[in-house]
Write an enzyme that holds these catalytic residues in place. Structure first.
Site, mmCIF file in Angstrom:
data_model
loop_
_atom_site.group_PDB
_atom_site.id
_atom_site.type_symbol
_atom_site.label_atom_id
_atom_site.label_comp_id
_atom_site.label_asym_id
_atom_site.label_seq_id
_atom_site.Cartn_x
_atom_site.Cartn_y
_atom_site.Cartn_z
ATOM 1 N N CYS A 295 0.876 -1.179 0.000
ATOM 2 C CA CYS A 295 0.000 0.000 0.000
ATOM 3 C C CYS A 295 0.909 1.224 0.000
ATOM 4 O O CYS A 295 2.121 1.110 -0.109
ATOM 5 C CB CYS A 295 -0.910 -0.043 1.218
ATOM 6 N N ASP B 217 1.196 4.709 13.713
ATOM 7 C CA ASP B 217 -0.085 5.215 13.194
ATOM 8 C C ASP B 217 -0.385 6.624 13.665
ATOM 9 O O ASP B 217 -1.383 7.206 13.236
ATOM 10 C CB ASP B 217 -1.235 4.274 13.609
HETATM 11 C C1 EPZ Z 1 -0.893 -3.421 11.852
HETATM 12 O O1 EPZ Z 1 -0.448 -3.654 10.525
HETATM 13 C C2 EPZ Z 1 -1.910 -2.282 11.769
HETATM 14 N N1 EPZ Z 1 -3.034 -2.684 10.928
HETATM 15 C C3 EPZ Z 1 -1.252 -1.038 11.175
HETATM 16 O O2 EPZ Z 1 -2.223 0.022 11.194
HETATM 17 C C4 EPZ Z 1 -0.084 -0.646 12.074
HETATM 18 O O3 EPZ Z 1 0.585 0.464 11.504
HETATM 19 C C5 EPZ Z 1 0.898 -1.837 12.193
HETATM 20 O O4 EPZ Z 1 0.201 -3.000 12.692
HETATM 21 C C6 EPZ Z 1 2.044 -1.534 13.155
HETATM 22 O O5 EPZ Z 1 1.528 -1.229 14.418
HETATM 23 C C7 EPZ Z 1 -4.030 -3.436 11.468
HETATM 24 O O6 EPZ Z 1 -3.969 -3.822 12.627
HETATM 25 C C8 EPZ Z 1 -5.192 -3.763 10.578
HETATM 26 P P1 EPZ Z 1 3.141 -5.334 11.166
HETATM 27 P P2 EPZ Z 1 0.468 -4.961 10.194
HETATM 28 O O7 EPZ Z 1 3.006 -6.720 10.661
HETATM 29 O O8 EPZ Z 1 0.025 -6.094 11.020
HETATM 30 C C9 EPZ Z 1 6.840 -5.791 8.174
HETATM 31 C C10 EPZ Z 1 -3.464 1.830 10.334
HETATM 32 O O9 EPZ Z 1 -3.170 2.944 9.886
HETATM 33 N N2 EPZ Z 1 6.401 -7.160 7.856
HETATM 34 O O10 EPZ Z 1 3.338 -5.123 12.635
HETATM 35 O O11 EPZ Z 1 0.515 -5.132 8.726
HETATM 36 C C11 EPZ Z 1 5.890 -4.725 7.643
HETATM 37 O O12 EPZ Z 1 6.136 -4.478 6.263
HETATM 38 C C12 EPZ Z 1 -2.645 0.603 9.948
HETATM 39 O O13 EPZ Z 1 -4.425 1.615 11.129
HETATM 40 C C13 EPZ Z 1 7.236 -7.984 7.102
HETATM 41 O O14 EPZ Z 1 8.317 -7.583 6.679
HETATM 42 O O15 EPZ Z 1 1.884 -4.453 10.712
HETATM 43 C C14 EPZ Z 1 6.208 -3.541 8.509
HETATM 44 O O16 EPZ Z 1 7.349 -2.883 8.005
HETATM 45 C C15 EPZ Z 1 -1.488 0.958 9.023
HETATM 46 N N3 EPZ Z 1 6.827 -9.249 6.807
HETATM 47 C C16 EPZ Z 1 6.545 -4.179 9.868
HETATM 48 O O17 EPZ Z 1 6.806 -5.560 9.599
HETATM 49 C C17 EPZ Z 1 5.622 -9.736 7.257
HETATM 50 O O18 EPZ Z 1 5.301 -10.914 6.964
HETATM 51 C C18 EPZ Z 1 5.422 -4.083 10.897
HETATM 52 O O19 EPZ Z 1 4.283 -4.624 10.301
HETATM 53 C C19 EPZ Z 1 4.793 -8.886 8.036
HETATM 54 C C20 EPZ Z 1 5.211 -7.607 8.327
#
Ligand code: EPZ
Length: 425
Positions: A116, A305
């Site tokens: 995204c 966020d």
């Molecule tokens: C959750 O996303 C939230 N979304 C996000 O909120 C929030 O910013 C994020 O957690 C961090 O707190 C929901 O809960 C629906 P992560 P998520 O897995 O689970 C990398 C909003 O604005 N990663 O903790 O996708 C990833 O690219 C949204 O409300 C990998 O590399 O976040 C990121 O850089 C935006 N490989 C980091 O980890 C994976 O397989 C943290 O992502 C998974 C993640």
């Protein structure tokens, strides 16, 4: 596209009730799939991401109904576990359906949920974790094909406290054979809320909210009613708005704990905070001071966020602020729009340097993502003249009624549907 119009220069005053948490509602809606019956969710926010999740669940065979105070989900009959490209592409958080559907014993096919605007959002850790739980995952042309002869509990340590990966493992483990222990788990309050919901529904989960979570598999879940936690990011957004625009507001229906990191930054900038059991009063200072260094971290650190919204707030503060984004690689999309309004912001690698106070002037700006759009609303409240924010549908993904809430706090803000203006012009 919908637009938001803001006449800047008005202090905020009054009180609002904080909406239910988007990032708790979405995993809890996915978790409802684990109960072959009826789940009722109170304080479920009526936002676009919830509507997207409803559509995805209905396409799977779940019956849903909004009632005056909540959302009812009936997951007795799941007819398919194929998530369409449209559905997965619309909302990347559909990835947490993987754990729930596999946990229910379904074979799942789903396209790669796209990245995204804030980053590539890979799913490698999701795949790695689920494979450890007796799930076969084949990467095919059309996406992921996942199947299991039965989830088997296991002991694992996550490479990073990923919120979504922690949720997927929990959802897959609830009805598994044996016990699953997740170390290095994310500690976000929304995960504790998901586990609280699951335990009310009959799951056996301990350690939620810590970095080590133990899930003992059970045979089934039962019908449940549950009140979703308040949205700490919506609350933080309004706290930053009050700090930037001036005035004092009361947020009802939320305690200080989930917003502590945001409150600490605002207190350092000179805001007064009065904490009650289930509400928070924030009083803006006459002179808002910059906070020298803010770095986003996993909970309980400063939330990613809230990064864009706090950046907009610091534009009104005196002094220099260095904001560093450690979680996502591309989360400064609001900066060019804030600069267009007069902000003095310079990006260097993962850091944004804000030199305040910035004389912000209302103009046409474009929201490119959910929290970046909320940042433009905060900037519009402080700007001279009118700010017109195009792409308001991004903001609708996470805020039930940002215009209504802010109007109730005295802001001059409204929505319009006409979006004729060529914002490149
Ligand atoms: C959750 O996303 C939230 N979304 C996000 O909120 C929030 O910013 C994020 O957690 C961090 O707190 C929901 O809960 C629906 P992560 P998520 O897995 O689970 C990398 C909003 O604005 N990663 O903790 O996708 C990833 O690219 C949204 O409300 C990998 O590399 O976040 C990121 O850089 C935006 N490989 C980091 O980890 C994976 O397989 C943290 O992502 C998974 C993640």
């Amino acid at each position: 596209m919908a637009c938001i119009h803001i006449q800047g220069g008005y202090c905020l005053d009054g009180e609002i009730f904080v909406q239910g948490a988007k990032n708790a509602a979405l995993p809890i809606m996915a978790a409802a799939v684990l109960n072959r019956g009826v789940t009722r969710l109170y304080r479920c926010p009526k936002i676009r991401d919830v509507e997207h999740m409803i559509r995805i669940l209905e396409n799977l065979g779940v019956k849903t109904r909004w009632e005056e105070d909540g959302l009812t989900l009936d997951a007795a009959d799941i007819k398919t576990a194929a998530i369409s490209a449209l559905d997965a592409g619309t909302m990347r958080s559909s990835i947490i359906l993987l754990g729930a559907l596999l946990g229910r014993g379904q074979e799942v096919t789903m396209p790669y949920p796209g990245g995204c605007t804030i980053g590539a959002r890979p799913i490698d850790w999701h795949i790695e974790a689920l494979k450890k739980m007796n799930v076969q995952i084949d990467s095919k042309e059309e996406g992921l094909h996942c199947r299991t002869k039965g989830i088997i509990g296991t002991d694992m340590t996550l490479p990073y406290p990923s919120v979504g990966v922690t949720e997927n493992v929990i959802l897959a483990a609830v009805l598994a054979e044996g016990v699953t222990v997740v170390r290095g788990a994310a500690k976000e309050p929304e995960i504790a809320d998901l586990c609280a919901f699951l335990n009310v529904a009959g799951a056996k989960i301990r350690g939620a909210g810590t970095d080590s979570i133990c899930i003992e598999g059970v045979n089934s879940l039962h019908d449940t009613e549950y009140h979703i936690m308040p949205d700490r990011i919506a609350a933080g957004t309004y706290m930053a708005a009050a700090a930037a625009a001036g005035g004092s507001i009361v947020l009802r229906g939320i305690g200080i704990e989930p917003v502590q990191a945001v409150a600490d930054v605002l207190a350092e900038s000179g805001c007064g905070l009065i904490i009650y059991e289930e509400s928070i009063k924030i009083i803006a200072p006459s002179l808002l001071l910059s906070v020298r260094n803010i770095e986003t971290q996993p909970y309980p650190g400063f939330p990613t966020d809230m990064q864009s919204q706090m950046m907009a707030c610091m534009c009104s503060a005196y002094g220099d602020c260095c904001m560093t984004e450690h979680i996502f690689e591309n989360r400064y999309k609001a900066v060019p729009e804030l600069v267009k309004m007069g902000a003095d912001i310079r990006i260097e690698g993962r850091s944004a340097w804000i030199h305040g106070p910035c004389r912000m002037k209302g103009c046409h700006v474009l929201a490119k993502d959910l929290r970046g759009g909320a940042a433009l609303v905060i900037a519009g409240l402080t700007a001279d003249g009118e700010t017109i924010i195009h792409g308001a549908m991004h903001i609708d993904r996470g805020y039930t009624d940002i215009c209504g809430d802010l109007r109730q706090l005295g802001a001059r803000i409204r929505r319009s549907m006409n979006d004729k203006y060529d914002i490149e012009g």
